[in-house]
Design a protein around this motif. Structure first.
Motif, PDB file in Angstrom:
ATOM      1  N   UNK A 196       0.669  -1.185   0.027  1.00  0.00           N
ATOM      2  CA  UNK A 196       0.054   0.128  -0.090  1.00  0.00           C
ATOM      3  C   UNK A 196       0.779   1.211  -0.198  1.00  0.00           C
ATOM      4  N   UNK A 197       2.026   1.099  -0.251  1.00  0.00           N
ATOM      5  CA  UNK A 197       3.037   2.333  -0.375  1.00  0.00           C
ATOM      6  C   UNK A 197       2.699   3.270  -1.625  1.00  0.00           C
ATOM      7  N   UNK A 198       2.536   4.505  -1.524  1.00  0.00           N
ATOM      8  CA  UNK A 198       2.231   5.230  -2.683  1.00  0.00           C
ATOM      9  C   UNK A 198       3.935   5.625  -3.098  1.00  0.00           C
ATOM     10  N   UNK A 199       4.661   5.250  -2.286  1.00  0.00           N
ATOM     11  CA  UNK A 199       6.312   5.775  -2.867  1.00  0.00           C
ATOM     12  C   UNK A 199       7.138   4.276  -3.017  1.00  0.00           C
ATOM     13  N   UNK A 200       7.365   4.502  -4.450  1.00  0.00           N
ATOM     14  CA  UNK A 200       8.244   3.414  -5.027  1.00  0.00           C
ATOM     15  C   UNK A 200       9.568   3.246  -4.309  1.00  0.00           C
ATOM     16  N   UNK A 201      10.221   3.963  -3.564  1.00  0.00           N
ATOM     17  CA  UNK A 201      11.327   3.804  -3.097  1.00  0.00           C
ATOM     18  C   UNK A 201      11.308   3.944  -1.552  1.00  0.00           C
ATOM     19  N   UNK A 202      10.170   3.579  -1.085  1.00  0.00           N
ATOM     20  CA  UNK A 202       9.866   3.405   0.421  1.00  0.00           C
ATOM     21  C   UNK A 202      10.875   2.463   1.055  1.00  0.00           C
ATOM     22  N   UNK A 203      10.942   2.636   2.408  1.00  0.00           N
ATOM     23  CA  UNK A 203      11.709   1.698   3.274  1.00  0.00           C
ATOM     24  C   UNK A 203      10.777   0.382   3.313  1.00  0.00           C
ATOM     25  N   UNK A 245       1.448  -9.431  13.263  1.00  0.00           N
ATOM     26  CA  UNK A 245       2.066  -8.676  12.169  1.00  0.00           C
ATOM     27  C   UNK A 245       3.047  -8.004  12.837  1.00  0.00           C
ATOM     28  N   UNK A 246       3.717  -7.376  12.044  1.00  0.00           N
ATOM     29  CA  UNK A 246       5.163  -6.669  12.342  1.00  0.00           C
ATOM     30  C   UNK A 246       5.050  -5.340  12.074  1.00  0.00           C
ATOM     31  N   UNK A 247       5.331  -4.472  13.188  1.00  0.00           N
ATOM     32  CA  UNK A 247       5.438  -2.909  13.132  1.00  0.00           C
ATOM     33  C   UNK A 247       6.923  -2.629  13.190  1.00  0.00           C
ATOM     34  N   UNK A 248       7.368  -1.939  12.023  1.00  0.00           N
ATOM     35  CA  UNK A 248       8.922  -1.427  12.222  1.00  0.00           C
ATOM     36  C   UNK A 248       8.868  -0.111  12.171  1.00  0.00           C
ATOM     37  N   UNK A 249       9.877   0.602  12.571  1.00  0.00           N
ATOM     38  CA  UNK A 249      10.333   1.920  12.655  1.00  0.00           C
ATOM     39  C   UNK A 249      11.294   2.351  11.602  1.00  0.00           C
ATOM     40  N   UNK A 250      10.982   3.310  11.105  1.00  0.00           N
ATOM     41  CA  UNK A 250      11.962   3.712   9.656  1.00  0.00           C
ATOM     42  C   UNK A 250      13.576   3.580   9.979  1.00  0.00           C
ATOM     43  N   UNK A 251      13.894   4.027  11.358  1.00  0.00           N
ATOM     44  CA  UNK A 251      15.360   3.798  11.582  1.00  0.00           C
ATOM     45  C   UNK A 251      15.776   2.549  11.916  1.00  0.00           C
ATOM     46  N   UNK A 252      15.004   1.569  11.758  1.00  0.00           N
ATOM     47  CA  UNK A 252      15.327   0.037  11.590  1.00  0.00           C
ATOM     48  C   UNK A 252      15.797  -0.311  10.344  1.00  0.00           C
ATOM     49  N   UNK A 253      15.685   0.502   9.338  1.00  0.00           N
ATOM     50  CA  UNK A 253      16.036   0.072   7.847  1.00  0.00           C
ATOM     51  C   UNK A 253      16.760   1.148   7.094  1.00  0.00           C
ATOM     52  N   UNK A 254      17.847   0.796   6.918  1.00  0.00           N
ATOM     53  CA  UNK A 254      18.809   1.744   6.083  1.00  0.00           C
ATOM     54  C   UNK A 254      18.753   1.537   4.547  1.00  0.00           C
ATOM     55  N   UNK A 255      18.548   2.438   3.853  1.00  0.00           N
ATOM     56  CA  UNK A 255      18.595   2.599   2.490  1.00  0.00           C
ATOM     57  C   UNK A 255      20.079   2.842   1.978  1.00  0.00           C
ATOM     58  N   UNK A 309      19.405  -0.774  -2.401  1.00  0.00           N
ATOM     59  CA  UNK A 309      19.144  -1.951  -1.518  1.00  0.00           C
ATOM     60  C   UNK A 309      18.863  -1.422   0.001  1.00  0.00           C
ATOM     61  N   UNK A 310      18.412  -2.126   0.802  1.00  0.00           N
ATOM     62  CA  UNK A 310      18.212  -1.884   2.154  1.00  0.00           C
ATOM     63  C   UNK A 310      18.828  -2.991   3.066  1.00  0.00           C
ATOM     64  N   UNK A 311      19.307  -2.361   4.464  1.00  0.00           N
ATOM     65  CA  UNK A 311      19.902  -3.151   5.424  1.00  0.00           C
ATOM     66  C   UNK A 311      18.766  -2.924   6.649  1.00  0.00           C
ATOM     67  N   UNK A 312      18.544  -4.047   6.990  1.00  0.00           N
ATOM     68  CA  UNK A 312      17.587  -4.382   8.123  1.00  0.00           C
ATOM     69  C   UNK A 312      18.247  -4.593   9.464  1.00  0.00           C
ATOM     70  N   UNK A 313      17.644  -4.002  10.528  1.00  0.00           N
ATOM     71  CA  UNK A 313      18.463  -4.276  11.636  1.00  0.00           C
ATOM     72  C   UNK A 313      18.335  -5.700  12.264  1.00  0.00           C
ATOM     73  N   UNK A 314      19.205  -6.382  13.062  1.00  0.00           N
ATOM     74  CA  UNK A 314      18.982  -7.621  13.264  1.00  0.00           C
ATOM     75  C   UNK A 314      17.850  -7.949  13.881  1.00  0.00           C
ATOM     76  N   UNK A 315      17.357  -7.124  14.948  1.00  0.00           N
ATOM     77  CA  UNK A 315      16.061  -7.239  15.656  1.00  0.00           C
ATOM     78  C   UNK A 315      15.082  -7.272  14.804  1.00  0.00           C
ATOM     79  N   UNK A 316      14.811  -6.487  13.918  1.00  0.00           N
ATOM     80  CA  UNK A 316      13.675  -6.431  12.850  1.00  0.00           C
ATOM     81  C   UNK A 316      13.798  -7.854  12.020  1.00  0.00           C
ATOM     82  N   UNK A 317      15.083  -8.291  11.522  1.00  0.00           N
ATOM     83  CA  UNK A 317      14.928  -9.316  10.863  1.00  0.00           C
ATOM     84  C   UNK A 317      14.316 -10.687  11.696  1.00  0.00           C
ATOM     85  N   UNK A 318      14.788 -10.664  12.931  1.00  0.00           N
ATOM     86  CA  UNK A 318      14.480 -11.774  13.857  1.00  0.00           C
ATOM     87  C   UNK A 318      12.752 -11.726  13.907  1.00  0.00           C
ATOM     88  N   UNK A 319      12.114 -10.503  14.316  1.00  0.00           N
ATOM     89  CA  UNK A 319      10.698 -10.374  14.372  1.00  0.00           C
ATOM     90  C   UNK A 319       9.936 -10.867  12.860  1.00  0.00           C
TER      91      UNK A 319
END
Length: 185
Positions: free
Chosen positions: A9-16, A137-147, A152-162
């Motif tokens: 549902x993201x309107x942004x094609x480069x969204x985290x 479900x999973x709720x993530x915070x923007x800062x847990x994902x680095x573009x 490409x994207x780098x996800x924090x380990x804690x987010x990956x585990x969830x």
């Protein structure tokens, strides 16, 4: 092989959000599921806004959802809820459009303040569409994902585990609750 549709549902094609969706897709494919995408923002805006149920694009999107055994619904959080473009598409699903399907909700927001957006904003709408098997479900915070610079994207380990735990529960529920897939002849 169970069929899964990821509805973004993201309107942004480069969204985290893409970082989360990419990770989920990789996990599902590695577990042997057939995964398709439905980017709601790629549907004709006029068809969405004017609720053109008979539009070929909407009919095709609804067919993809109808054929799925399970659905991942992913959205950024705007104004304490999912995006308007996602809502306009959900409004075009048939009344029982999610009946018998297993649902995995994924949200991303700017702060932890909207942690309950899945429970308070999305789940009532899913219930109205007869979704009865909504997994954790999973709720993530923007800062847990680095573009990265290469897109490409780098996800924090804690987010990956969830996310991995959510996929495991989703796949298990799909095996239990989704209608058995008819063998190909």
């Amino acid at each position: 092989m169970p069929k899964v549709v990821i509805i973004s549902g993201s309107p942004n094609p480069i969204s985290r959000l893409n970082g989360i969706v990419d990770h989920i897709e990789e996990r599902l494919v590695s577990l042997g599921l057939d995964v398709r995408f439905l980017h709601v923002a790629s549907l004709p805006a006029e068809d969405l806004i004017l609720a053109r149920f008979d539009s070929p694009s909407i009919v095709e999107a609804n067919r993809i959802v109808a054929e799925a055994d399970a659905i991942v619904i992913a959205s950024p959080v705007y104004k304490a809820a999912y995006t308007g473009v996602l809502k306009t598409y959900l409004d075009l699903l048939p009344q029982k459009g999610l009946e018998g399907k297993v649902i995995l909700p994924l949200f991303i927001g700017g702060t932890i303040a909207h942690l309950l957006a899945i429970d308070y904003a999305l789940k009532p709408v899913l219930s109205a569409l007869y979704a009865r098997h909504i997994t954790a479900g999973v709720y993530a915070v923007d800062k847990q994902i680095t573009k990265t610079e290469d897109g490409s994207f780098i996800l924090e380990e804690e987010l990956i585990l969830r996310l991995n735990a959510a996929v495991a529960g989703f796949v298990e529920a799909t095996a239990l609750f989704a209608p058995e897939v008819a063998p190909q002849t």
